[in-house]
Design a protein around this motif. Structure first.
Motif, short mmCIF file in Angstrom:
data_model
loop_
_atom_site.label_atom_id
_atom_site.label_comp_id
_atom_site.label_asym_id
_atom_site.label_seq_id
_atom_site.Cartn_x
_atom_site.Cartn_y
_atom_site.Cartn_z
N ILE A 160 -11.70 -6.76 -8.97
CA ILE A 160 -11.03 -5.57 -8.43
C ILE A 160 -10.22 -6.00 -7.22
O ILE A 160 -10.71 -6.78 -6.39
CB ILE A 160 -12.05 -4.49 -8.01
CG1 ILE A 160 -12.86 -4.01 -9.22
CG2 ILE A 160 -11.34 -3.31 -7.34
CD1 ILE A 160 -14.05 -3.12 -8.84
N ASN A 161 -9.01 -5.50 -7.08
CA ASN A 161 -8.23 -5.71 -5.85
C ASN A 161 -8.23 -4.42 -5.04
O ASN A 161 -7.84 -3.37 -5.56
CB ASN A 161 -6.78 -6.09 -6.16
CG ASN A 161 -6.66 -7.53 -6.60
OD1 ASN A 161 -5.89 -7.83 -7.49
ND2 ASN A 161 -7.43 -8.42 -5.99
N THR A 162 -8.64 -4.51 -3.78
CA THR A 162 -8.66 -3.31 -2.94
C THR A 162 -7.25 -2.89 -2.51
O THR A 162 -7.04 -1.76 -2.12
CB THR A 162 -9.51 -3.52 -1.67
OG1 THR A 162 -8.98 -4.65 -0.95
CG2 THR A 162 -10.97 -3.77 -2.02
N HIS A 163 -6.30 -3.85 -2.53
CA HIS A 163 -4.90 -3.54 -2.21
C HIS A 163 -4.06 -4.77 -2.50
O HIS A 163 -4.58 -5.76 -3.01
CB HIS A 163 -4.73 -3.05 -0.76
CG HIS A 163 -5.17 -4.03 0.28
ND1 HIS A 163 -6.50 -4.34 0.51
CD2 HIS A 163 -4.46 -4.79 1.16
CE1 HIS A 163 -6.57 -5.23 1.49
NE2 HIS A 163 -5.34 -5.52 1.89
N GLU A 164 -2.78 -4.72 -2.15
CA GLU A 164 -1.82 -5.72 -2.62
C GLU A 164 -1.61 -6.92 -1.70
O GLU A 164 -0.84 -7.81 -2.04
CB GLU A 164 -0.46 -5.04 -2.88
CG GLU A 164 0.22 -4.40 -1.67
CD GLU A 164 -0.18 -2.94 -1.43
OE1 GLU A 164 -1.31 -2.57 -1.79
OE2 GLU A 164 0.64 -2.20 -0.87
N VAL A 177 -0.46 -1.40 -6.80
CA VAL A 177 -0.72 -2.81 -6.49
C VAL A 177 0.05 -3.71 -7.46
O VAL A 177 0.66 -4.71 -7.06
CB VAL A 177 -2.24 -3.10 -6.54
CG1 VAL A 177 -2.52 -4.59 -6.40
CG2 VAL A 177 -2.96 -2.31 -5.44
N LYS A 178 0.04 -3.31 -8.73
CA LYS A 178 0.77 -4.09 -9.73
C LYS A 178 2.27 -4.07 -9.45
O LYS A 178 2.96 -5.09 -9.60
CB LYS A 178 0.50 -3.52 -11.13
CG LYS A 178 1.03 -4.38 -12.25
CD LYS A 178 0.58 -3.88 -13.61
CE LYS A 178 1.05 -4.82 -14.70
NZ LYS A 178 0.58 -4.39 -16.02
N GLU A 179 2.75 -2.94 -8.99
CA GLU A 179 4.19 -2.81 -8.70
C GLU A 179 4.59 -3.61 -7.45
O GLU A 179 5.65 -4.22 -7.40
CB GLU A 179 4.55 -1.34 -8.50
CG GLU A 179 4.41 -0.50 -9.77
CD GLU A 179 4.38 1.00 -9.48
OE1 GLU A 179 4.03 1.76 -10.39
OE2 GLU A 179 4.70 1.41 -8.33
N LEU A 180 3.72 -3.58 -6.43
CA LEU A 180 4.11 -4.12 -5.12
C LEU A 180 3.76 -5.59 -4.91
O LEU A 180 4.39 -6.28 -4.11
CB LEU A 180 3.46 -3.29 -4.01
CG LEU A 180 3.98 -1.85 -3.91
CD1 LEU A 180 3.08 -1.02 -2.99
CD2 LEU A 180 5.40 -1.84 -3.39
N MET A 181 2.73 -6.06 -5.63
CA MET A 181 2.26 -7.44 -5.40
C MET A 181 3.35 -8.51 -5.48
O MET A 181 3.41 -9.40 -4.62
CB MET A 181 1.14 -7.78 -6.39
CG MET A 181 -0.23 -7.90 -5.75
SD MET A 181 -1.43 -8.43 -6.97
CE MET A 181 -0.84 -10.07 -7.34
N PRO A 182 4.24 -8.45 -6.48
CA PRO A 182 5.24 -9.52 -6.57
C PRO A 182 6.09 -9.64 -5.31
O PRO A 182 6.54 -10.73 -4.96
CB PRO A 182 6.09 -9.11 -7.78
CG PRO A 182 5.17 -8.28 -8.62
CD PRO A 182 4.31 -7.53 -7.64
N LYS A 183 6.28 -8.55 -4.60
CA LYS A 183 7.09 -8.62 -3.38
C LYS A 183 6.20 -8.86 -2.14
O LYS A 183 6.40 -9.80 -1.39
CB LYS A 183 7.85 -7.30 -3.21
CG LYS A 183 8.83 -7.31 -2.08
CD LYS A 183 9.78 -6.12 -2.15
CE LYS A 183 10.89 -6.23 -1.12
NZ LYS A 183 10.41 -6.27 0.25
N VAL A 184 5.17 -8.02 -2.01
CA VAL A 184 4.33 -8.08 -0.80
C VAL A 184 3.54 -9.38 -0.74
O VAL A 184 3.35 -9.96 0.34
CB VAL A 184 3.37 -6.86 -0.78
CG1 VAL A 184 2.40 -6.95 0.39
CG2 VAL A 184 4.16 -5.56 -0.70
#
Ligand SMILES: [Zn+2]
Length: 322
Positions: A64-68, A90-97
């Motif tokens: 589980i990921n608690t955030h990105e 998280v899936k949407e933001l991870m590649p950038k963040v």
């Protein structure tokens, strides 16, 4: 990193140094095993796997990921074939963040002699944070692994009859903030909604959202809260820091002081002993963003943030630490 047993089937891997990137991980040792957050680099993730390996029978089936943020997701590639669960954002933001290249470049630049001079002049905070990071971390070889299962408000796992609730509470510290509640064992894994014994760093979110979430966690009546950063123990009072900082920021904002100037003056109070007290600049700047009615996801200039933290530490004559 230390292994702690927090309830019958819940464990935590705690990064005792408690500076930036020293994130904790959790383990629910039921139903094939669930890991909560995967550390900041491959070395730390391997150490976490080694520690949890003392209690689990085989590699866990779920992460589980608690955030990105990168410090919670960069070790995931070591969990080959696991189901990876997180909030939709998280899936949407991870590649950038959580793109590791920015951090890799930063640390490399700080290593290169020729780059040190311009970095020091232009971005002294970035240079200082890079120097600190390379003491403990190696960000090479990190490959982003995205969530395979996403949810909207809640997601419930049934682990051999024990219910595990994933509850979306963002955006408070970061957009994808999720807490994990194991009611039967009275445990909450809070992710970075709670920092303990180190000054919170909040990115995209608001105090308007964050403060009620702290009350919500208390209303769940846990015996143990495992924070995203810092030691696990009961639930005594130290969730109060974001609340106090929001109130103090309001006072200085009303006086027309800049966030940096306010950060030079705000009394650390009982939190002066926590690690990296100069990070309070981020708390203040976030509060100011709300006072100015700026969007919760207004981008941060990381180099400027680190410069400001460095400036606060110097102005107050305390050790520079992130
Ligand atoms: Zn974190």
């Amino acid at each position: 990193m230390e292994l702690q047993r927090v309830s019958e089937n819940c464990f935590a891997a705690i990064n005792a140094k408690n500076r930036v990137c020293d994130a904790n991980s959790g383990l629910i040792n039921l139903g094939g095993g669930v890991v909560i957050d995967a550390q900041s680099d491959l070395g730390h993730a391997r150490r976490m796997i080694e520690l949890f390996g003392k209690v689990w029978p085989s590699m866990p089936k779920r992460v589980i990921n608690t955030h990105e943020d990168g410090d919670h997701v960069w070790g995931k590639q070591l969990f080959e074939g696991a189901e990876i669960i997180a909030h939709r954002t998280v899936k949407e933001l991870m590649p950038k963040v959580a793109d590791p290249r920015e951090t890799q470049h930063l640390v490399k630049a700080a290593d290169g002699f020729l780059m040190q001079v311009p970095l020091k002049v232009l971005q002294p905070g970035a240079l200082a944070v890079a120097r600190q990071l390379r003491e403990d971390y190696d960000f090479e070889g990190i490959r982003l692994v995205l969530p395979t299962t996403v949810f909207e408000e809640r997601h419930v796992l049934d682990l051999e009859g024990t219910e595990v609730r994933l509850i979306y509470v963002g955006p408070c510290h970061q957009v994808g903030d999720t807490i994990i509640h194991v009611p039967e064992e009275k445990v909450v894994f809070a992710g970075d909604v709670i920092f303990r014994e180190c000054t919170p760093m909040g990115w995209n979110g608001t105090y308007a959202k964050w403060l009620p979430v702290l009350d919500f966690i208390i209303s769940l009546d846990p015996d143990v809260i495992v924070p995203g950063h810092g030691p696990d123990r009961g639930r005594d009072g130290d969730e109060g820091l974001p609340r106090i900082r929001a109130e103090e920021s309001q006072r200085f904002y009303a006086q027309g002081l800049s966030a940096l100037e306010a950060s030079r003056r705000i009394d650390f109070g009982p939190y002066g002993d926590w690690r990296a007290p100069a990070r309070l600049y981020m708390n203040v700047e976030r509060a100011y963003r709300e006072f100015r009615h700026e969007a919760a996801d207004t981008p941060w200039d990381h180099a400027k943030v680190f410069d400001a933290v460095l400036a606060v530490a110097k102005a107050r004559g305390i050790q520079v630490e992130f």
